[in-house]
Design an enzyme around this catalytic site. Structure first.
Site, mmCIF file in Angstrom:
data_model
loop_
_atom_site.group_PDB
_atom_site.id
_atom_site.type_symbol
_atom_site.label_atom_id
_atom_site.label_comp_id
_atom_site.label_asym_id
_atom_site.label_seq_id
_atom_site.Cartn_x
_atom_site.Cartn_y
_atom_site.Cartn_z
ATOM 1 N N HIS A 178 -9.419 10.406 3.104
ATOM 2 C CA HIS A 178 -9.085 9.365 2.129
ATOM 3 C C HIS A 178 -9.398 9.906 0.740
ATOM 4 C CE1 HIS A 178 -8.865 5.559 0.037
ATOM 5 N NE2 HIS A 178 -8.403 4.992 1.136
ATOM 6 N N ARG A 232 -1.680 8.931 9.516
ATOM 7 C CA ARG A 232 -1.549 7.498 9.768
ATOM 8 C C ARG A 232 -1.082 6.751 8.525
ATOM 9 N NH1 ARG A 232 -5.099 3.322 8.647
ATOM 10 N NH2 ARG A 232 -6.395 4.936 7.765
ATOM 11 N N HIS A 239 -11.662 10.131 6.845
ATOM 12 C CA HIS A 239 -11.411 8.693 6.946
ATOM 13 C C HIS A 239 -10.934 8.305 8.341
ATOM 14 C CE1 HIS A 239 -10.450 4.712 5.572
ATOM 15 N NE2 HIS A 239 -9.144 4.860 5.693
ATOM 16 N N ARG A 255 -1.518 10.232 1.125
ATOM 17 C CA ARG A 255 -2.962 10.457 0.993
ATOM 18 C C ARG A 255 -3.354 11.924 0.963
ATOM 19 N NH1 ARG A 255 -5.623 5.593 4.583
ATOM 20 N NH2 ARG A 255 -5.046 4.043 3.032
ATOM 21 N N GLU A 267 0.850 -1.195 0.000
ATOM 22 C CA GLU A 267 0.000 0.000 0.000
ATOM 23 C C GLU A 267 0.880 1.237 0.000
ATOM 24 O OE1 GLU A 267 -2.898 -0.137 3.174
ATOM 25 O OE2 GLU A 267 -4.111 -1.575 2.086
HETATM 26 C C1 SIN Z 1 -7.835 1.559 2.156
HETATM 27 O O1 SIN Z 1 -8.075 0.392 1.899
HETATM 28 O O2 SIN Z 1 -7.597 2.395 1.303
HETATM 29 C C2 SIN Z 1 -7.894 2.004 3.584
HETATM 30 C C3 SIN Z 1 -6.846 1.364 4.375
HETATM 31 C C4 SIN Z 1 -6.485 2.186 5.553
HETATM 32 O O3 SIN Z 1 -6.916 3.336 5.647
HETATM 33 O O4 SIN Z 1 -5.725 1.710 6.395
#
Ligand code: SIN
Length: 527
Positions: free
Chosen positions: A228, A366, A331, A274, A112
């Site tokens: 988000h 975060r 988010h 983000r 990620e």
């Molecule tokens: C996501 O799947 O984009 C969210 C994951 C997260 O915020 O930890």
């Protein structure tokens, strides 16, 4: 009136993990205002991060967490998180939790944004939160934990020794109940639903923060909110999360004409931090342009992302067209009720864990997939601690607040959501935050803090709590005259390390009844 050893308020991963651990030696009552299957954890599409591969290590996980947090994190809290992650995952697997595995049976590790290596565990692809919560709900069945659903915590009860001795609740019929407990834990999540656009469950409205603040607990870092970048945006509404993992698999953010919007903005393009991606999308939307996720290059999208696919189908988005309309929204709250390394708030015998708590672990922003991990690691630690605490005699209840507040003029949630989105959202200014704070103060915050809840309906109490939490956000965001992580001010667009790296905005209303000349007390404290 009921008396118990431990009360846990909430229904997410932090609440359930704390309750499970504490119940090894204590009688635990878990109270949730909705249902066990209703939480942000249940909705989580991202996974859970842990340094498990041979290319990884706790020091690398720590480095990534600190760099996402803009080095505003509490290093000790980060070390606890990353060090305990592998064993917490191993315990979970031993108890029967199934994570996705490769053909050879080894754990499948995903990537990620802002992670240096693959370290994200998933369950059923993007259904991780749901499957983890189902597993914990199953574990709860073989314990003595008493679960009370559809009962909202409306006031913390404070004893004559100033410790927390339990909570008052209201059920759906409006019946008030009193629960006394030796120790009370708030695990009520963040404040997503105070914003017009959010990935959060609509029940997540910051009430744990308001309750703790009213009881005298310190609340810190409320300006740090993660937006988000990609919520499904249909009929002018945010309809749920489109996981970052979709961009991790190659999806691109594009305009209606198909032009990629992250080109030239950041070297990581669509997987930039983000806040940068969210700010870029927001700038297009403000200009009246629509933004889409182009998913045409992802093979077998429905199997790869079953939760996102069913969300799109439910909302009438045809995946065959290869484009998902998106907008950014609230988010995750990095701030919250200040706790020490044991989860203790500044009110004796009151604890907080998970998103409602501010351990300092996330700093100013975060790292993705560190939040289920936070709930698991800090929930296990707190539950274990509570399990081994000595019993205590409860003191008499302190004389409660008798204040009266005029609630009839309080705005309905959509009005507040719009104001927070516009004035304390993705891009903030001093002028906008001042407008918001002045507006909120017309509702006489002091009387809301001092209000006696008896005879009030849940709707009235919830409205009062949302104003208090909105005010905490506005006051904190106005005070921090710099931009860092989830807090972006266009009038102070840079980080100001000399002034702010070591400084936190901490608000406290220590004793409403004895407040000085009508002002609640608040402090700005060096971190
Ligand atoms: C996501 O799947 O984009 C969210 C994951 C997260 O915020 O930890």
């Amino acid at each position: 009136m009921v008396t118990t050893e431990v009360i846990v308020i909430g229904s997410g991963i932090a609440a359930l993990t704390t309750a499970l651990e504490a119940s090894e030696r204590k009688h635990v009552i878990l109270i949730t205002k909705s249902e066990l299957r209703h939480s942000n954890s249940y909705l989580a599409q991202g996974g859970i991060a842990a340094a498990l591969s041979s290319q990884d290590g706790v020091s690398l996980h720590k480095k990534d967490t600190l760099s996402a947090g803009q080095h505003y994190n509490k290093v000790k809290a980060v070390e606890k998180l990353v060090q305990k992650a592998p064993s917490a995952i191993a315990d979970l697997i031993r108890s029967g939790m199934q994570f996705d595995r490769d053909h050879d049976g080894s754990l499948m590790l995903g990537m990620e944004g802002a992670h240096s290596v693959r370290r994200i565990l998933h369950s059923h692809g993007d259904g991780t939160g749901r499957y983890m919560m189902e597993h914990l709900i199953e574990c709860l069945k073989s314990t003595s934990v008493q679960v009370i659903e559809n009962e909202a915590a409306v006031e913390l009860i404070i004893g004559e020794d100033e410790s927390c001795i339990g909570v008052k609740t209201l059920d759906r019929s409006g019946k008030l109940a009193v629960f006394h407990a030796e120790r009370t834990v708030l695990a009520t999540g963040g404040c997503g639903s105070l914003y017009r656009y959010t990935s959060n469950s609509q029940t997540v409205s910051g009430d744990g923060i308001a309750l703790a603040f009213k009881a005298g607990a310190k609340v810190r870092d409320m300006e740090f909110i993660q937006f988000h970048p990609t919520l499904l945006f249909k009929n002018n509404k945010a309809a749920g999360l489109v996981s970052e993992a979709v961009r991790g698999d190659g999806a691109l953010l594009v305009t209606e004409a198909g032009l990629p919007i992250m080109e030239g903005v950041h070297h990581l393009k669509d997987l930039a931090p983000r806040h940068i991606v969210a700010q870029t999308i927001f700038s297009y939307i403000q200009r009246g342009e629509k933004v889409f996720l182009d998913i045409s290059m992802i093979k077998d999208f429905k199997n790869r992302f079953p939760t996102v696919s069913s969300l799109c189908e439910k909302n009438g988005v045809d995946l065959q067209l290869g484009k998902i309309p998106v907008a950014p929204g609230n988010h995750f709250l990095m701030g919250g009720i200040e706790v020490d390394e044991r989860g203790q708030t500044s009110v004796p015998s009151l604890y907080a864990v998970g998103e409602v708590a501010c351990t300092g672990v996330h700093g100013a922003n975060r790292l993705a997939s560190n939040s289920l991990l936070e709930g698991l690691v800090f929930g296990k630690a707190l539950g274990g601690l509570l399990a081994h605490m000595q019993s205590r005699e409860l003191p008499k209840e302190k004389e409660g607040t008798q204040g009266f507040a005029h609630l009839a003029s309080l705005p309905d949630l959509p009005v507040l959501q719009e104001k927070l989105m516009n004035e304390a959202g993705i891009v903030r200014t001093g002028a906008g935050l001042t407008r918001l704070k002045n507006y909120l103060e017309t509702f006489d915050i002091e009387s809301l803090l001092d209000m006696d809840v008896s005879g009030r309906s849940l709707t009235e109490i919830t409205k009062a709590n949302t104003i208090i939490v909105a005010w905490l956000i506005a006051e904190s965001a106005l005070t921090r005259t710099e931009s860092r992580g989830g807090h972006f001010r266009s009038d102070h667009p840079s980080e100001d390390d000399s002034l702010w790296l070591k400084k936190s905005v901490i608000l406290a209303c220590q004793d409403v009844k004895n407040r000085v000349k009508g002002r609640w007390r608040y402090e700005y404290i060096e971190a």
